[in-house]
Design a protein around this motif. Structure first.
Motif, PDB file in Angstrom:
ATOM      1  N   SER A   1       0.828  -1.205   0.000  1.00  0.00           N
ATOM      2  CA  SER A   1       0.000   0.000   0.000  1.00  0.00           C
ATOM      3  C   SER A   1       0.861   1.254   0.000  1.00  0.00           C
ATOM      4  N   ALA A   2       0.442   2.227  -0.793  1.00  0.00           N
ATOM      5  CA  ALA A   2       1.131   3.517  -0.816  1.00  0.00           C
ATOM      6  C   ALA A   2       0.853   4.320   0.443  1.00  0.00           C
ATOM      7  N   ILE A   3      -0.222   3.981   1.166  1.00  0.00           N
ATOM      8  CA  ILE A   3      -0.540   4.661   2.408  1.00  0.00           C
ATOM      9  C   ILE A   3      -0.450   3.663   3.554  1.00  0.00           C
ATOM     10  N   GLU A   4      -0.075   4.148   4.718  1.00  0.00           N
ATOM     11  CA  GLU A   4      -0.006   3.277   5.889  1.00  0.00           C
ATOM     12  C   GLU A   4      -1.423   2.962   6.363  1.00  0.00           C
ATOM     13  N   LEU A   5      -1.633   1.720   6.826  1.00  0.00           N
ATOM     14  CA  LEU A   5      -2.948   1.247   7.258  1.00  0.00           C
ATOM     15  C   LEU A   5      -2.864   0.818   8.723  1.00  0.00           C
ATOM     16  N   PRO A   6      -3.023   1.748   9.663  1.00  0.00           N
ATOM     17  CA  PRO A   6      -2.913   1.394  11.084  1.00  0.00           C
ATOM     18  C   PRO A   6      -3.894   0.311  11.512  1.00  0.00           C
ATOM     19  N   GLU A   7      -5.057   0.243  10.850  1.00  0.00           N
ATOM     20  CA  GLU A   7      -6.050  -0.772  11.199  1.00  0.00           C
ATOM     21  C   GLU A   7      -5.515  -2.183  10.924  1.00  0.00           C
ATOM     22  N   TRP A   8      -4.543  -2.275  10.028  1.00  0.00           N
ATOM     23  CA  TRP A   8      -3.930  -3.564   9.695  1.00  0.00           C
ATOM     24  C   TRP A   8      -2.545  -3.704  10.317  1.00  0.00           C
ATOM     25  N   ALA A   9      -2.237  -2.947  11.338  1.00  0.00           N
ATOM     26  CA  ALA A   9      -0.888  -2.953  11.910  1.00  0.00           C
ATOM     27  C   ALA A   9      -0.450  -4.355  12.314  1.00  0.00           C
ATOM     28  N   ALA A  10      -1.364  -5.164  12.839  1.00  0.00           N
ATOM     29  CA  ALA A  10      -1.010  -6.516  13.269  1.00  0.00           C
ATOM     30  C   ALA A  10      -0.693  -7.429  12.095  1.00  0.00           C
ATOM     31  N   PHE A  11      -1.084  -7.019  10.888  1.00  0.00           N
ATOM     32  CA  PHE A  11      -0.849  -7.817   9.684  1.00  0.00           C
ATOM     33  C   PHE A  11       0.338  -7.290   8.874  1.00  0.00           C
ATOM     34  N   ALA A  12       1.033  -6.290   9.415  1.00  0.00           N
ATOM     35  CA  ALA A  12       2.148  -5.673   8.695  1.00  0.00           C
ATOM     36  C   ALA A  12       3.319  -6.633   8.574  1.00  0.00           C
TER      37      ALA A  12
ATOM     38  N   LEU B   1     -10.662   8.122   4.766  1.00  0.00           N
ATOM     39  CA  LEU B   1     -10.122   7.565   3.530  1.00  0.00           C
ATOM     40  C   LEU B   1      -9.807   6.082   3.701  1.00  0.00           C
ATOM     41  N   ARG B   2      -9.192   5.735   4.839  1.00  0.00           N
ATOM     42  CA  ARG B   2      -8.874   4.335   5.101  1.00  0.00           C
ATOM     43  C   ARG B   2     -10.140   3.515   5.327  1.00  0.00           C
ATOM     44  N   LEU B   3     -11.148   4.122   5.933  1.00  0.00           N
ATOM     45  CA  LEU B   3     -12.396   3.422   6.200  1.00  0.00           C
ATOM     46  C   LEU B   3     -12.996   2.853   4.916  1.00  0.00           C
TER      47      LEU B   3
ATOM     48  N   SER C   1      -8.908 -11.257  10.102  1.00  0.00           N
ATOM     49  CA  SER C   1      -8.941  -9.959   9.430  1.00  0.00           C
ATOM     50  C   SER C   1      -8.861  -8.771  10.375  1.00  0.00           C
ATOM     51  N   SER C   2      -8.814  -9.008  11.690  1.00  0.00           N
ATOM     52  CA  SER C   2      -8.817  -7.866  12.596  1.00  0.00           C
ATOM     53  C   SER C   2      -8.099  -8.192  13.899  1.00  0.00           C
TER      54      SER C   2
ATOM     55  N   PRO D   1      -8.136  -2.469  20.858  1.00  0.00           N
ATOM     56  CA  PRO D   1      -7.133  -3.465  20.475  1.00  0.00           C
ATOM     57  C   PRO D   1      -7.259  -4.732  21.318  1.00  0.00           C
ATOM     58  N   VAL D   2      -7.078  -5.880  20.670  1.00  0.00           N
ATOM     59  CA  VAL D   2      -7.156  -7.171  21.347  1.00  0.00           C
ATOM     60  C   VAL D   2      -5.862  -7.924  21.080  1.00  0.00           C
ATOM     61  N   ALA D   3      -5.075  -8.137  22.124  1.00  0.00           N
ATOM     62  CA  ALA D   3      -3.796  -8.832  21.957  1.00  0.00           C
ATOM     63  C   ALA D   3      -4.006 -10.295  21.586  1.00  0.00           C
ATOM     64  N   ASP D   4      -5.090 -10.902  22.096  1.00  0.00           N
ATOM     65  CA  ASP D   4      -5.377 -12.301  21.785  1.00  0.00           C
ATOM     66  C   ASP D   4      -6.099 -12.386  20.449  1.00  0.00           C
ATOM     67  N   ASN D   5      -5.312 -12.316  19.369  1.00  0.00           N
ATOM     68  CA  ASN D   5      -5.878 -12.383  18.025  1.00  0.00           C
ATOM     69  C   ASN D   5      -5.068 -13.353  17.172  1.00  0.00           C
ATOM     70  N   LEU D   6      -5.557 -13.633  15.977  1.00  0.00           N
ATOM     71  CA  LEU D   6      -4.915 -14.619  15.098  1.00  0.00           C
ATOM     72  C   LEU D   6      -4.293 -13.970  13.868  1.00  0.00           C
ATOM     73  N   SER D   7      -3.778 -12.755  14.023  1.00  0.00           N
ATOM     74  CA  SER D   7      -3.226 -12.038  12.880  1.00  0.00           C
ATOM     75  C   SER D   7      -2.002 -12.727  12.286  1.00  0.00           C
ATOM     76  N   GLU D   8      -1.330 -13.573  13.061  1.00  0.00           N
ATOM     77  CA  GLU D   8      -0.160 -14.283  12.546  1.00  0.00           C
ATOM     78  C   GLU D   8      -0.521 -15.620  11.904  1.00  0.00           C
ATOM     79  N   VAL D   9      -1.816 -15.949  11.900  1.00  0.00           N
ATOM     80  CA  VAL D   9      -2.284 -17.216  11.335  1.00  0.00           C
ATOM     81  C   VAL D   9      -2.915 -16.949   9.973  1.00  0.00           C
ATOM     82  N   ASP D  10      -2.598 -17.791   8.991  1.00  0.00           N
ATOM     83  CA  ASP D  10      -3.129 -17.579   7.645  1.00  0.00           C
ATOM     84  C   ASP D  10      -4.646 -17.750   7.614  1.00  0.00           C
ATOM     85  N   ARG D  11      -5.126 -18.844   8.188  1.00  0.00           N
ATOM     86  CA  ARG D  11      -6.572 -19.088   8.210  1.00  0.00           C
ATOM     87  C   ARG D  11      -6.882 -20.082   9.316  1.00  0.00           C
TER      88      ARG D  11
END
Length: 303
Positions: free
Chosen positions: A21-32, A96-98, A173-174, A207-217
């Motif tokens: 992305s040309a713009i930073e997406l803080p909502e996806w920070a855990a997926f960076a 814009l990000r929304l 996704s979140s 923000p929820v630390a207990d998430n699966l952002s590091e898991v593909d599916r």
């Protein structure tokens, strides 16, 4: 987007796709991700597209979809590979990000032939439950309450759901859940209340630390259609009732589906999904005093 020179910008791994992305997406920070040698999807800035089409309307020309939001910007989604956006003068970056991560991302998923379902999901033991329903049904509240009881967050808005053989997967996704102030107070999550939701004065991204952002599916074990009711009741839906309830409760941007002619494919995908995933309807009183009992009813579905 196949060489490293083109994969420059902010990199993310989301919905099974590498996104630059040309713009930073803080909502996806855990997926960076630190970088990407190549990208499946590019989110680019393009100052040529704004003003070329009407505000609010969705227009489709071949494999290109366009829409604009007055005072925010214009978007062109093409071929399931590119999102081009042009901010309006003095556009709010959050707004814009929304629309980039909402309407534009949903359209891109539709172009790629994905089932893009709207809802909140949590998991236990590697098995996810997806909560869906009309606005105000309490999808995020149920997700937050179950996280507080030991579940992990999978999604809280829009997710790719996919049939794989005889099973179904949902792509995390979140790492945030949007909650009203009253729900935050009930869960004693005051310290988690982060950025205020753009359109709702008393709703916050937590923000929820207990998430699966590091898991593909993760495997999808059930779909729970939420509805208000005078008493708590949870029942299995079957056949056409399960299909129509799940499809209508997870539907995202029907005007886009209409413009793209995607209704038949999305209905077929939904039918394939519910063939392998049970669907329940959970009716519950909306008072917080009944929330624990609703969570217990849901937890029984995991067993």
């Amino acid at each position: 987007m196949d060489d490293a020179d083109e994969a420059s910008g902010f990199a993310y791994q989301h919905s099974g796709l590498t996104v630059v992305s040309a713009i930073e997406l803080p909502e996806w920070a855990a997926f960076a991700r630190a970088s990407a040698a190549s990208a499946d999807v590019e989110i680019a800035l393009d100052d040529q597209i704004h003003g070329e089409f009407g505000h609010g309307a969705v227009t489709v020309d071949g494999d290109s979809l366009r829409f604009a939001v007055e005072g925010v910007g214009g978007w062109e989604v093409e071929g399931g590979r590119t999102v081009r956006l042009c901010p309006a003068p003095a556009a709010n970056p959050r707004e814009l990000r929304l629309f980039t991560l909402g309407s534009a991302w949903g359209a891109l998923g539709y172009q790629r032939g994905f089932a893009m379902w709207h809802g909140s999901a949590v998991a236990r033991g590697g098995l996810a439950l997806l909560f869906c329903g009309e606005q105000g049904a309490g999808k995020s509240t149920m997700a937050g309450a179950l996280v507080a009881r030991g579940a992990v967050l999978v999604a809280d808005d829009l997710s790719r759901v996919e049939k794989n053989g005889d099973s179904v997967a949902i792509y995390p996704s979140s790492s945030r859940v949007k909650l009203w102030r009253s729900a935050i107070d009930h869960l004693a999550w005051q310290e988690r209340a982060g950025e205020r939701d753009y359109f709702r004065e008393d709703k916050f991204q937590c923000p929820v630390a207990d998430n699966l952002s590091e898991v593909d599916r993760v495997s999808l074990g059930g779909i729970v259609v939420l509805a208000p009711g005078e008493t708590l009741a949870c029942g299995r839906l079957r056949g056409s009732d399960a299909l129509t309830s799940a499809l209508s409760a997870t539907l995202y941007r029907p005007e886009m589906l209409e413009a793209m002619g995607e209704w038949p494919r999305q209905a077929a995908l939904a039918a394939q999904i519910i063939e392998h995933v049970p669907v329940w309807r959970l009716s519950r009183p909306m008072e917080f005093a009944a929330l624990d009992a609703a969570c217990e009813a849901v937890e029984a579905l995991w067993t």
